[in-house]
Scaffold this motif. Sequence first.
Motif, PDB file in Angstrom:
ATOM      1  N   ALA A   1       6.323   8.192  11.256  1.00 37.07           N
ATOM      2  CA  ALA A   1       5.868   6.882  11.723  1.00 37.07           C
ATOM      3  C   ALA A   1       5.058   6.166  10.637  1.00 37.07           C
ATOM      4  O   ALA A   1       5.190   4.954  10.440  1.00 37.07           O
ATOM      5  CB  ALA A   1       5.022   7.048  12.992  1.00 37.07           C
ATOM      6  N   VAL A   2       4.238   6.928   9.917  1.00 41.06           N
ATOM      7  CA  VAL A   2       3.462   6.338   8.826  1.00 41.06           C
ATOM      8  C   VAL A   2       4.390   5.833   7.732  1.00 41.06           C
ATOM      9  O   VAL A   2       4.204   4.750   7.173  1.00 41.06           O
ATOM     10  CB  VAL A   2       2.469   7.381   8.257  1.00 41.06           C
ATOM     11  CG1 VAL A   2       1.762   6.828   7.022  1.00 41.06           C
ATOM     12  CG2 VAL A   2       1.446   7.773   9.308  1.00 41.06           C
TER      13      VAL A   2
ATOM     14  N   ASP B   1       5.418  -2.976   3.118  1.00 40.79           N
ATOM     15  CA  ASP B   1       5.852  -3.291   1.753  1.00 40.79           C
ATOM     16  C   ASP B   1       6.832  -4.458   1.757  1.00 40.79           C
ATOM     17  O   ASP B   1       6.755  -5.348   0.902  1.00 40.79           O
ATOM     18  CB  ASP B   1       6.469  -2.040   1.129  1.00 40.79           C
ATOM     19  CG  ASP B   1       6.832  -2.259  -0.330  1.00 40.79           C
ATOM     20  OD1 ASP B   1       5.963  -2.722  -1.086  1.00 40.79           O
ATOM     21  OD2 ASP B   1       7.990  -1.991  -0.694  1.00 40.79           O
ATOM     22  N   ARG B   2       7.756  -4.446   2.715  1.00 41.03           N
ATOM     23  CA  ARG B   2       8.748  -5.540   2.780  1.00 41.03           C
ATOM     24  C   ARG B   2       8.077  -6.871   3.131  1.00 41.03           C
ATOM     25  O   ARG B   2       8.396  -7.920   2.560  1.00 41.03           O
ATOM     26  CB  ARG B   2       9.809  -5.206   3.820  1.00 41.03           C
ATOM     27  CG  ARG B   2      10.746  -4.089   3.365  1.00 41.03           C
ATOM     28  CD  ARG B   2      11.883  -3.899   4.358  1.00 41.03           C
ATOM     29  NE  ARG B   2      12.666  -5.133   4.551  1.00 41.03           N
ATOM     30  CZ  ARG B   2      13.671  -5.271   5.424  1.00 41.03           C
ATOM     31  NH1 ARG B   2      14.009  -4.241   6.177  1.00 41.03           N
ATOM     32  NH2 ARG B   2      14.315  -6.396   5.523  1.00 41.03           N
TER      33      ARG B   2
ATOM     34  N   LEU C   1       1.445   1.689  -3.050  1.00 36.29           N
ATOM     35  CA  LEU C   1       2.013   2.771  -3.865  1.00 36.29           C
ATOM     36  C   LEU C   1       1.277   4.084  -3.591  1.00 36.29           C
ATOM     37  O   LEU C   1       1.896   5.152  -3.504  1.00 36.29           O
ATOM     38  CB  LEU C   1       1.914   2.404  -5.348  1.00 36.29           C
ATOM     39  CG  LEU C   1       2.463   3.462  -6.323  1.00 36.29           C
ATOM     40  CD1 LEU C   1       3.945   3.725  -6.059  1.00 36.29           C
ATOM     41  CD2 LEU C   1       2.243   3.015  -7.768  1.00 36.29           C
ATOM     42  N   ARG C   2      -0.045   4.011  -3.441  1.00 34.54           N
ATOM     43  CA  ARG C   2      -0.803   5.219  -3.125  1.00 34.54           C
ATOM     44  C   ARG C   2      -0.388   5.791  -1.777  1.00 34.54           C
ATOM     45  O   ARG C   2      -0.294   7.013  -1.607  1.00 34.54           O
ATOM     46  CB  ARG C   2      -2.299   4.912  -3.108  1.00 34.54           C
ATOM     47  CG  ARG C   2      -2.898   4.659  -4.497  1.00 34.54           C
ATOM     48  CD  ARG C   2      -4.392   4.415  -4.391  1.00 34.54           C
ATOM     49  NE  ARG C   2      -4.981   4.178  -5.702  1.00 34.54           N
ATOM     50  CZ  ARG C   2      -6.261   3.873  -5.894  1.00 34.54           C
ATOM     51  NH1 ARG C   2      -7.073   3.763  -4.847  1.00 34.54           N
ATOM     52  NH2 ARG C   2      -6.721   3.676  -7.117  1.00 34.54           N
ATOM     53  N   ILE C   3      -0.168   4.897  -0.813  1.00 25.56           N
ATOM     54  CA  ILE C   3       0.288   5.367   0.510  1.00 25.56           C
ATOM     55  C   ILE C   3       1.628   6.084   0.374  1.00 25.56           C
ATOM     56  O   ILE C   3       1.829   7.173   0.926  1.00 25.56           O
ATOM     57  CB  ILE C   3       0.403   4.184   1.497  1.00 25.56           C
ATOM     58  CG1 ILE C   3      -0.991   3.620   1.808  1.00 25.56           C
ATOM     59  CG2 ILE C   3       1.103   4.625   2.785  1.00 25.56           C
ATOM     60  CD1 ILE C   3      -0.964   2.362   2.638  1.00 25.56           C
ATOM     61  N   ALA C   4       2.563   5.472  -0.374  1.00 26.32           N
ATOM     62  CA  ALA C   4       3.890   6.078  -0.545  1.00 26.32           C
ATOM     63  C   ALA C   4       3.784   7.433  -1.245  1.00 26.32           C
ATOM     64  O   ALA C   4       4.443   8.405  -0.843  1.00 26.32           O
ATOM     65  CB  ALA C   4       4.793   5.135  -1.340  1.00 26.32           C
TER      66      ALA C   4
ATOM     67  N   THR D   1       4.769  11.160   0.255  1.00 24.93           N
ATOM     68  CA  THR D   1       5.669  12.082  -0.452  1.00 24.93           C
ATOM     69  C   THR D   1       5.019  13.438  -0.651  1.00 24.93           C
ATOM     70  O   THR D   1       5.643  14.481  -0.441  1.00 24.93           O
ATOM     71  CB  THR D   1       6.060  11.495  -1.816  1.00 24.93           C
ATOM     72  OG1 THR D   1       6.718  10.243  -1.618  1.00 24.93           O
ATOM     73  CG2 THR D   1       6.980  12.445  -2.569  1.00 24.93           C
ATOM     74  N   ARG D   2       3.742  13.430  -1.020  1.00 21.14           N
ATOM     75  CA  ARG D   2       3.038  14.701  -1.220  1.00 21.14           C
ATOM     76  C   ARG D   2       2.954  15.484   0.088  1.00 21.14           C
ATOM     77  O   ARG D   2       3.203  16.690   0.121  1.00 21.14           O
ATOM     78  CB  ARG D   2       1.646  14.431  -1.777  1.00 21.14           C
ATOM     79  CG  ARG D   2       0.850  15.712  -2.004  1.00 21.14           C
ATOM     80  CD  ARG D   2      -0.533  15.420  -2.535  1.00 21.14           C
ATOM     81  NE  ARG D   2      -1.337  16.634  -2.608  1.00 21.14           N
ATOM     82  CZ  ARG D   2      -2.619  16.668  -2.887  1.00 21.14           C
ATOM     83  NH1 ARG D   2      -3.259  15.548  -3.147  1.00 21.14           N
ATOM     84  NH2 ARG D   2      -3.281  17.810  -2.907  1.00 21.14           N
TER      85      ARG D   2
END
Length: 508
Positions: free
Chosen positions: A295-296, A304-305, A319-322, A326-327
């Motif tokens: 969900a996040v 972003d869009r 970018l930090r959220i993305a 991923t991490r």
Amino acid sequence: MSKDESGTERIQDAVVLLDILDNLPTSIFAKDENLRFVYSNEAHCSIIGHPESTLLGQSDADFYPAAEAAAFIARDREVIEEGATIECEEVATGASGISIPVLTRKTRLVTPDGKRYLIGTNANMTEVRKREEQYRALAQTVPVGVWQVDETGTTTFANPRFMAYLGIDTDDLPQTDIASLLGGARQDFPGIASRFETDLASPASGERRVLVISSGWLSLTSDGLRSAIVSVVDISEMTQLKRVNDEISRLNNELAGNMKKLKEAQDEVLRRGRMAQLGQLTATVAHEIRNPLGAVRTAAFLLDRKLKDKGLGVEQQLLRIANGITRCDNIISQLLDFSRTRSLQAEETALDEWMSRIVAEEAERLPAAVTIECEFGLADITAMIDGARMCRVVSNLLSNASEAMVGKGDDPSKFTTGTPHILVSTRATSRGAEIIVKDNGPGMTPEILSKVLEPLFTTKNFGTGLGLPAVEKILQDHHGGLEIVSAPGEGATITAWFPLRQPVSDAA
């Protein structure tokens, strides 16, 4: 979803996780860097004899006898200050005054904000001790003198027949130089496996001829101290010496073998219990976290869009959220790799061709400063492998090698080697196919090398300690294994191997 709803869902997830920990049969506790309890599940509360509400904010000194508390706190301080992982047997005296033997494991957890916590588990060893007592009771009745002595020269067991041969009682054991009485001038007795005859004299029974058989030093306990088992038989009145020698040798070997088997069985039961509980916990946590993480991820994508090209200056935060998502997803994948037990989805695979593709894909994800060289030697050899799971093996080995040399990025100040380089090679051996990943990083000390495959052990401030254990499990599912060779200043060479053909039940 509103902010309040999201917060409520996180609270519910935390409640589920705490409920799982509270109901595990293994005692689990956590302490802050001042060694005060911040968490205690029900099993741990039952050992101490106090509810969690009483424990929180207190230390061992508030509940245990002074001598026990001092020993606990000394080991805890070693864990918190030095990052040591300690596994040892302890005796814990609860509020009722009853003392029970426990196997304790303690390790340090450092949170992203730099706070240090001690995480510990206890396993009740009462049943193990009962089985040891049953063995000792059996040894009391065998028609052989039995003596067990450790490397410090301390007698840990002597049955009545043995003491009758020497003409001493229990009180005389600490003052008697038994090794000299039995071994004479033999410098290697009882530490070296040996068999000899000697004359033994005692005031009660006079002089007799005895056969002495020593097992040599054996690792029979978990404290690292070795012991020798010595058998003594009176052969002064026996006419068939060869028959007696053969029988006593058999009894001695069987006795030593049974003791070693008992230790191995005890260790295996404890290991399987810890691994099973850890596997169940990691699988549950991974599945519970992956849904809200999805969900996040979706929300971040939509943000972003909608905010793209708006000039709001939030690109770096998005970018930090993305990167964080991923991490977290990688951590969840490691948890599932470590805990999953599904059968292999094996397919016929041309290994070198597959490796070339996987390494090329993974190289794109590594920092640009890291160079990769490939030396594939399997030619057209194929194997039955689960490609998706084996891809995790290659990915993890490459990322581990990269992080050992350059950390998480391209900052030269964090490099541990001047020219970060990884050599990836393949070869065919008698045991099947081998994938070798070699780096020129800082290498590992013997202490770290001995623990690197333990679940949750990590030297990284951003690691989970499940990467290599998960890799090893995937290879074991393929009936293979993992070998690591490393020394300080000489980099590390990790070899993943597996047979070219899996058993039918796994390959189907």
